[in-house]
Scaffold this motif. Structure first.
Motif, PDB file in Angstrom:
ATOM      1  N   VAL A 121      -5.685  -6.318  -0.899  1.00  0.00           N
ATOM      2  CA  VAL A 121      -5.334  -5.343  -1.938  1.00  0.00           C
ATOM      3  C   VAL A 121      -6.584  -4.669  -2.527  1.00  0.00           C
ATOM      4  CG1 VAL A 121      -3.182  -6.471  -2.622  1.00  0.00           C
ATOM      5  CG2 VAL A 121      -5.310  -7.073  -3.815  1.00  0.00           C
ATOM      6  N   THR A 122      -7.774  -5.099  -2.096  1.00  0.00           N
ATOM      7  CA  THR A 122      -9.005  -4.496  -2.603  1.00  0.00           C
ATOM      8  C   THR A 122      -9.391  -3.363  -1.674  1.00  0.00           C
ATOM      9  OG1 THR A 122      -9.611  -6.665  -3.461  1.00  0.00           O
ATOM     10  CG2 THR A 122     -11.347  -5.003  -3.409  1.00  0.00           C
ATOM     11  N   VAL A 123      -8.870  -2.195  -2.000  1.00  0.00           N
ATOM     12  CA  VAL A 123      -8.941  -1.039  -1.107  1.00  0.00           C
ATOM     13  C   VAL A 123      -9.714   0.040  -1.850  1.00  0.00           C
ATOM     14  CG1 VAL A 123      -7.474   0.780  -0.148  1.00  0.00           C
ATOM     15  CG2 VAL A 123      -6.803  -1.623   0.090  1.00  0.00           C
ATOM     16  N   ASP A 124     -10.692   0.665  -1.197  1.00  0.00           N
ATOM     17  CA  ASP A 124     -11.406   1.726  -1.923  1.00  0.00           C
ATOM     18  C   ASP A 124     -10.607   3.027  -1.872  1.00  0.00           C
ATOM     19  OD1 ASP A 124     -11.981   3.118   0.431  1.00  0.00           O
ATOM     20  OD2 ASP A 124     -13.924   2.132   0.660  1.00  0.00           O
ATOM     21  N   LEU A 125     -11.059   3.989  -2.657  1.00  0.00           N
ATOM     22  CA  LEU A 125     -10.251   5.180  -2.866  1.00  0.00           C
ATOM     23  C   LEU A 125     -10.057   5.981  -1.572  1.00  0.00           C
ATOM     24  CD1 LEU A 125      -8.706   6.763  -4.957  1.00  0.00           C
ATOM     25  CD2 LEU A 125     -10.839   7.907  -5.596  1.00  0.00           C
ATOM     26  N   ASP A 126     -11.101   6.075  -0.738  1.00  0.00           N
ATOM     27  CA  ASP A 126     -10.968   6.827   0.514  1.00  0.00           C
ATOM     28  C   ASP A 126      -9.928   6.185   1.416  1.00  0.00           C
ATOM     29  OD1 ASP A 126     -12.747   8.721  -0.184  1.00  0.00           O
ATOM     30  OD2 ASP A 126     -14.440   7.905   0.966  1.00  0.00           O
ATOM     31  N   HIS A 127      -9.993   4.859   1.492  1.00  0.00           N
ATOM     32  CA  HIS A 127      -9.036   4.127   2.323  1.00  0.00           C
ATOM     33  C   HIS A 127      -7.617   4.320   1.774  1.00  0.00           C
ATOM     34  CE1 HIS A 127      -7.876  -0.012   4.272  1.00  0.00           C
ATOM     35  NE2 HIS A 127      -7.236   1.009   4.814  1.00  0.00           N
ATOM     36  N   MET A 128      -7.503   4.297   0.432  1.00  0.00           N
ATOM     37  CA  MET A 128      -6.199   4.475  -0.201  1.00  0.00           C
ATOM     38  C   MET A 128      -5.641   5.873   0.117  1.00  0.00           C
ATOM     39  SD  MET A 128      -5.491   3.919  -4.233  1.00  0.00           S
ATOM     40  CE  MET A 128      -3.990   4.487  -5.035  1.00  0.00           C
ATOM     41  N   ARG A 129      -6.504   6.876   0.063  1.00  0.00           N
ATOM     42  CA  ARG A 129      -6.050   8.243   0.387  1.00  0.00           C
ATOM     43  C   ARG A 129      -5.544   8.317   1.825  1.00  0.00           C
ATOM     44  NH1 ARG A 129      -7.185  11.583  -3.581  1.00  0.00           N
ATOM     45  NH2 ARG A 129      -9.015  11.234  -4.911  1.00  0.00           N
ATOM     46  N   HIS A 130      -6.249   7.642   2.724  1.00  0.00           N
ATOM     47  CA  HIS A 130      -5.861   7.637   4.123  1.00  0.00           C
ATOM     48  C   HIS A 130      -4.488   6.975   4.294  1.00  0.00           C
ATOM     49  CE1 HIS A 130      -6.446   7.528   8.452  1.00  0.00           C
ATOM     50  NE2 HIS A 130      -6.063   6.254   8.418  1.00  0.00           N
ATOM     51  N   ILE A 131      -4.287   5.829   3.613  1.00  0.00           N
ATOM     52  CA  ILE A 131      -3.000   5.126   3.729  1.00  0.00           C
ATOM     53  C   ILE A 131      -1.863   6.005   3.194  1.00  0.00           C
ATOM     54  CG2 ILE A 131      -1.665   3.085   3.020  1.00  0.00           C
ATOM     55  CD1 ILE A 131      -4.341   1.580   2.740  1.00  0.00           C
ATOM     56  N   ILE A 132      -2.108   6.680   2.058  1.00  0.00           N
ATOM     57  CA  ILE A 132      -1.061   7.530   1.478  1.00  0.00           C
ATOM     58  C   ILE A 132      -0.735   8.695   2.414  1.00  0.00           C
ATOM     59  CG2 ILE A 132      -0.528   9.092  -0.457  1.00  0.00           C
ATOM     60  CD1 ILE A 132      -0.253   6.069  -1.061  1.00  0.00           C
ATOM     61  N   ALA A 133      -1.753   9.268   3.039  1.00  0.00           N
ATOM     62  CA  ALA A 133      -1.510  10.370   3.975  1.00  0.00           C
ATOM     63  C   ALA A 133      -0.629   9.902   5.131  1.00  0.00           C
ATOM     64  CB  ALA A 133      -2.846  10.913   4.507  1.00  0.00           C
ATOM     65  N   GLU A 134      -0.867   8.676   5.587  1.00  0.00           N
ATOM     66  CA  GLU A 134      -0.124   8.158   6.743  1.00  0.00           C
ATOM     67  C   GLU A 134       1.236   7.585   6.359  1.00  0.00           C
ATOM     68  OE1 GLU A 134      -1.269   7.755  10.169  1.00  0.00           O
ATOM     69  OE2 GLU A 134      -2.669   9.307   9.462  1.00  0.00           O
ATOM     70  N   GLU A 135       1.242   6.788   5.277  1.00  0.00           N
ATOM     71  CA  GLU A 135       2.422   5.968   4.981  1.00  0.00           C
ATOM     72  C   GLU A 135       3.154   6.383   3.705  1.00  0.00           C
ATOM     73  OE1 GLU A 135       3.435   4.065   7.164  1.00  0.00           O
ATOM     74  OE2 GLU A 135       1.647   3.825   8.425  1.00  0.00           O
ATOM     75  N   LYS A 136       2.568   7.234   2.894  1.00  0.00           N
ATOM     76  CA  LYS A 136       3.121   7.673   1.606  1.00  0.00           C
ATOM     77  C   LYS A 136       3.056   6.604   0.513  1.00  0.00           C
ATOM     78  CE  LYS A 136       4.694  11.747   3.022  1.00  0.00           C
ATOM     79  NZ  LYS A 136       3.519  12.486   3.547  1.00  0.00           N
ATOM     80  N   GLY A 137       2.979   5.344   0.893  1.00  0.00           N
ATOM     81  CA  GLY A 137       2.952   4.291  -0.128  1.00  0.00           C
ATOM     82  C   GLY A 137       1.845   3.285   0.110  1.00  0.00           C
ATOM     83  N   CYS A 138       1.441   2.614  -0.953  1.00  0.00           N
ATOM     84  CA  CYS A 138       0.514   1.488  -0.837  1.00  0.00           C
ATOM     85  C   CYS A 138       0.716   0.607  -2.068  1.00  0.00           C
ATOM     86  CB  CYS A 138      -0.945   1.962  -0.742  1.00  0.00           C
ATOM     87  SG  CYS A 138      -1.542   2.738  -2.248  1.00  0.00           S
ATOM     88  N   LEU A 139       0.150  -0.576  -2.045  1.00  0.00           N
ATOM     89  CA  LEU A 139       0.227  -1.510  -3.177  1.00  0.00           C
ATOM     90  C   LEU A 139      -1.142  -2.150  -3.287  1.00  0.00           C
ATOM     91  CD1 LEU A 139       3.647  -2.759  -2.078  1.00  0.00           C
ATOM     92  CD2 LEU A 139       3.203  -2.627  -4.523  1.00  0.00           C
ATOM     93  N   VAL A 140      -2.024  -1.547  -4.080  1.00  0.00           N
ATOM     94  CA  VAL A 140      -3.412  -2.021  -4.145  1.00  0.00           C
ATOM     95  C   VAL A 140      -3.785  -2.405  -5.569  1.00  0.00           C
ATOM     96  CG1 VAL A 140      -3.987  -0.495  -2.210  1.00  0.00           C
ATOM     97  CG2 VAL A 140      -4.464   0.252  -4.559  1.00  0.00           C
ATOM     98  N   TRP A 141      -4.896  -3.107  -5.680  1.00  0.00           N
ATOM     99  CA  TRP A 141      -5.425  -3.507  -6.989  1.00  0.00           C
ATOM    100  C   TRP A 141      -6.166  -2.317  -7.604  1.00  0.00           C
ATOM    101  CZ3 TRP A 141     -10.816  -5.552  -7.925  1.00  0.00           C
ATOM    102  CH2 TRP A 141     -10.979  -5.943  -9.260  1.00  0.00           C
ATOM    103  N   GLY A 142      -5.805  -1.976  -8.853  1.00  0.00           N
ATOM    104  CA  GLY A 142      -6.411  -0.806  -9.491  1.00  0.00           C
ATOM    105  C   GLY A 142      -7.618  -1.116 -10.348  1.00  0.00           C
ATOM    106  N   GLY A 143      -7.975  -2.390 -10.421  1.00  0.00           N
ATOM    107  CA  GLY A 143      -8.967  -2.817 -11.413  1.00  0.00           C
ATOM    108  C   GLY A 143     -10.366  -2.286 -11.214  1.00  0.00           C
ATOM    109  N   HIS A 144     -10.726  -1.856 -10.001  1.00  0.00           N
ATOM    110  CA  HIS A 144     -12.105  -1.426  -9.769  1.00  0.00           C
ATOM    111  C   HIS A 144     -12.220   0.090  -9.711  1.00  0.00           C
ATOM    112  CE1 HIS A 144     -11.571  -1.158  -5.153  1.00  0.00           C
ATOM    113  NE2 HIS A 144     -10.411  -1.153  -5.742  1.00  0.00           N
TER     114      HIS A 144
END
Lengths: 504, 504
Positions: free
Chosen positions: B226-249
């Protein structure tokens, strides 16, 4: 229940009055993260136990000496002393629920009026060091929102009940107390010998400075010992009727000291908390008759007649309910009283007044006579209206000075002899021709603190002008004294930012 | 100004988010007692500086290794990292005035309505770690006294402005958020894959547990990274529309995290602070459409319809002013949702629902469908009233499970694989024949925390009965799972004190 054992160790950190425990994050016996969120732990060792706030210690990655071992529990200086076990003794820990009385604090936050029992429970938990500074702040701010007069009374009574209460063999035990905020203003050191010379008992316990440049205990300590135990104090009162000692080790309303340690840095100074603080201390000290001095002025704690009257009535309501004979004097709080700000300089002023030196500060002399006169009138044998005349007579004929010298001799020699004003000095001068129109008490206090007050007793400010004096540009307004270069730098830099005196 | 130099040293103590500096009481360069009363110091080294609370360290009288030298300044772990100088670098210190915005806090204590500029200054100082925990408590309690709706808006806006704000390429970014307090209730892990499978963007950032047994981030971490950086998160959203990551950092409304670290242990949970906290996080995360879940029940955060409506209106007022499309669902908060309480057990329940297992918890399934349906209706292409039917279809035909598996694969493997429920177990049984009439959410959460949640992910509680079930004396009501003997002892002892389930 299964108990994993840890070895207790003293961690030499002064965490003020809060118990702090230290545990390695990589401690093998406990899931420390779970404990951390709970914030408080109960430490058990033998038959002793202690509530403490848990701080986590990292393993020292850089190979340096670790603060703690993985099988150790560290305790801050005071917490270690309170637990009272030797280093290395085995202890277990468990998560502790927050103090039960926090539920009342939460209700107060939500606007409830609390009962005397609620206040008792809160004050007991505070006295037992069960509140963190964060929780103390929550209680103080919630109470600052509003308190009924009955709540102020309940809080005061709870503070008296949880602590020691002194008793005296005489029927009448008098005291005076100023609500503070005015630099200098060391009238107590003149009032006590006048009143004692007259023959009224005035066993004065004073505090050390917390955020002011000097407390009466700090200033008296320039002249003699002030750390006097209760038996010695009783002996001095029997012989001399008066004393001026430090009250901090007598457990008089101990919750008050803990609350003050949070109130002061937060700058919370409500009338309700002031009344509870002052009256709990005085009742605990065994006073029967009390004069409260409320200085009023644009930068004083009380700024208007309306505020002063409201505060007076609150003192009267709570004082009456506690069985105190209480009088209030509303005095001039527009500028510092006396010339010195800081222990050595204030002690010099007080002794000059007692010696009736011609150049003694007249404002300090007159205010002391006024207050002493009001205290003397508590004596049924003093004819109404004659207190001030009598006080002036006792001061002018040398009886007050003689009494002060006997009190000083009875209390014993000062811990450091021959203290002088700090050798590093700087004169702060008038920026223009004109008249001194204002002295900012808070600013002058701040500069004196930075100069090293109250710890370096010779540091502080010596005022060379008063409000109303005519000055020329470049004339010195006051002199900063300091003992250490760093402090001297802080104080002079602060004076450069704002001298605290308006010449207009 | 004269500057006495000290060598900086890392003191490996985690002081939460507060900067703490350590100085020897017998430090030769500074009058440390004077500094202590001022409480805060400014540390200067090169071009860097830092505000810190000063703690005094005693010389170690017993000959043990001293924590600090007399020429050293210690800094707590995070403070040392924030200053960013190497160990041994020269620094000077000076007394620091309290943060300027504390003056606004004092006015709030006295009943003032603060301006948006006041809130901005307060939140900037808090984000810069200039407030001690005591000062944070003062701000929170003063605000808990009263805040106008406009003040809640100003606070929310300030929290958004001081921090990072994410933007997304799509016009519609949806989210759901529960105000919390109900054990289990891990609907997010079912709602996100349903909504993403439908094609709406739902870049979900979740928190870790602070005082609850598990946050969504803790639970999702059982299944994947769940420790995903913002670029990786953007990539997942582009592909899958959803993600469940830790927002703390991600520095989304960082002041909120600091405020929460004081709010939670104090148990301050006002509607005003809840609205500001939730909406600042969601606006910072770039959400355009938001569903808020307000569970209502006798032990939930919201206990009556009147409270629920008041809270709904406050969410609507602030949400509208911030340009959010906001909907509120008031749901059943009378008992836990799902069976498991704790990361592994909750992850098991969520996956059972996604797999449409016959024995999956039906309450979790139905609540997730309801919430997902409400979120789907944000989509203009979904016919009004058809959201729930559509959500059920996506869950039942396996699309939600397939989406969840793709999201997990995209986020990467869990840091620890194959986590199982904790091996130390104890069944807590019905004390008498009867019907389960109540489950105390707060008590069950507390027991699950003591068992090791959220750090030991396999620990927690597995509920074996629900409200309304008929039980016989001795029937198991729930099973405690723990991983460490000490924690197991804490949890079972707490259950012995009160099982948290009423059979009547």
């Amino acid at each position: 229940m299964l108990k994993a054992m840890l070895k207790v160790r003293r961690v030499p950190i002064d965490t003020h009055s809060e118990n702090v425990a230290f545990l390695r994050r990589d401690c093998t016996q406990y899931t420390v993260e779970g404990l951390r969120a709970l914030a408080k732990i109960e430490v058990h060792g033998g038959r002793r136990h202690l509530l403490a706030t848990l701080n986590l210690v990292e393993a020292n990655g850089n190979g340096a000496h670790a603060l703690l071992g993985t099988d150790e529990l560290g305790l801050s200086t005071e917490a270690f002393a309170r637990l009272g076990l030797p280093a290395g003794a085995e202890v277990s820990i468990e998560p502790a629920p927050p103090p039960g009385s926090l539920e009342s604090v939460r209700r107060k936050i939500n606007g409830a009026v609390l009962t005397p029992d609620n206040y008792r429970a809160i004050i007991e938990d505070i006295s037992d060091h069960r509140y963190s500074r964060m929780e103390l702040a929550a209680f103080l701010v919630a109470s600052a929102g509003f308190m009924t007069t009955e709540e102020v009374l309940a809080l005061t009574q709870a503070m008296v009940e949880v602590g020691q209460r002194l008793t005296w063999p005489m029927d009448m035990v008098v005291d005076k107390h100023c609500i503070g905020g005015i630099p200098g203003n060391r009238t107590t050191m003149i009032v006590v010998p006048i009143v004692a010379a007259h023959g009224l008992a005035i066993p004065k316990t004073s505090s050390r400075a917390i955020t002011s440049p000097a407390g009466t205990a700090d200033t008296m300590e320039v002249l003699c010992n002030v750390t006097v135990d209760l038996d010695h104090m009783r002996h001095i009162i029997a012989e001399e009727k008066g004393c001026l000692v430090w009250g901090g080790h007598m457990r008089l309303a101990p919750a008050d000291d803990i609350l003050i340690s949070v109130e002061r840095p937060l700058g919370i100074d409500t009338q309700e908390q002031m009344v509870a603080s002052i009256l709990s201390k005085k009742v605990s000290a065994g006073s029967t008759h009390l004069l409260i001095d409320i200085p009023m002025g644009p930068q004083a704690k009380v700024r208007s007649q309306v505020e002063a009257v409201r505060l007076r009535k609150m003192f009267e309501f709570v004082g009456d309910a506690l069985g105190l004979n209480l009088e209030v004097a509303i005095t001039d709080g527009r500028q510092p009283i006396g010339r010195g700000i800081g222990p050595v300089l204030e002690a010099r002023d007080a002794m000059a007044v007692l010696r009736c030196d011609l150049d003694a500060p007249q404002d300090l002399r007159e205010k002391s006579i006024l207050l002493a006169g009001r205290v003397l009138e508590f004596d049924p044998a003093v004819r109404g209206g004659q207190g001030v005349r009598l006080a002036r007579e006792i001061l002018d004929d040398g009886r007050a000075l003689a009494k002060m010298e006997r009190i000083m001799a009875a209390q014993g020699p000062a811990p450091v002899l021959g203290l002088q004003p700090g050798p590093l000095t700087r004169d702060v001068v008038a920026p223009a021709d004109g008249v001194v129109v204002n002295m900012d008490c808070a600013r002058l206090n701040h500069i004196a603190r930075l100069a090293g007050c109250p710890m370096d007793k010779g540091s502080g400010i010596d005022l060379l002008q008063s409000v109303g004096d005519r000055v020329r540009k470049g004339d010195p307004l006051y002199r900063i004294h300091a003992c250490r270069p760093a402090d001297f730098g802080f104080a002079t830099a602060a004076a450069d930012d704002g001298i605290g005196v308006i010449v207009g």
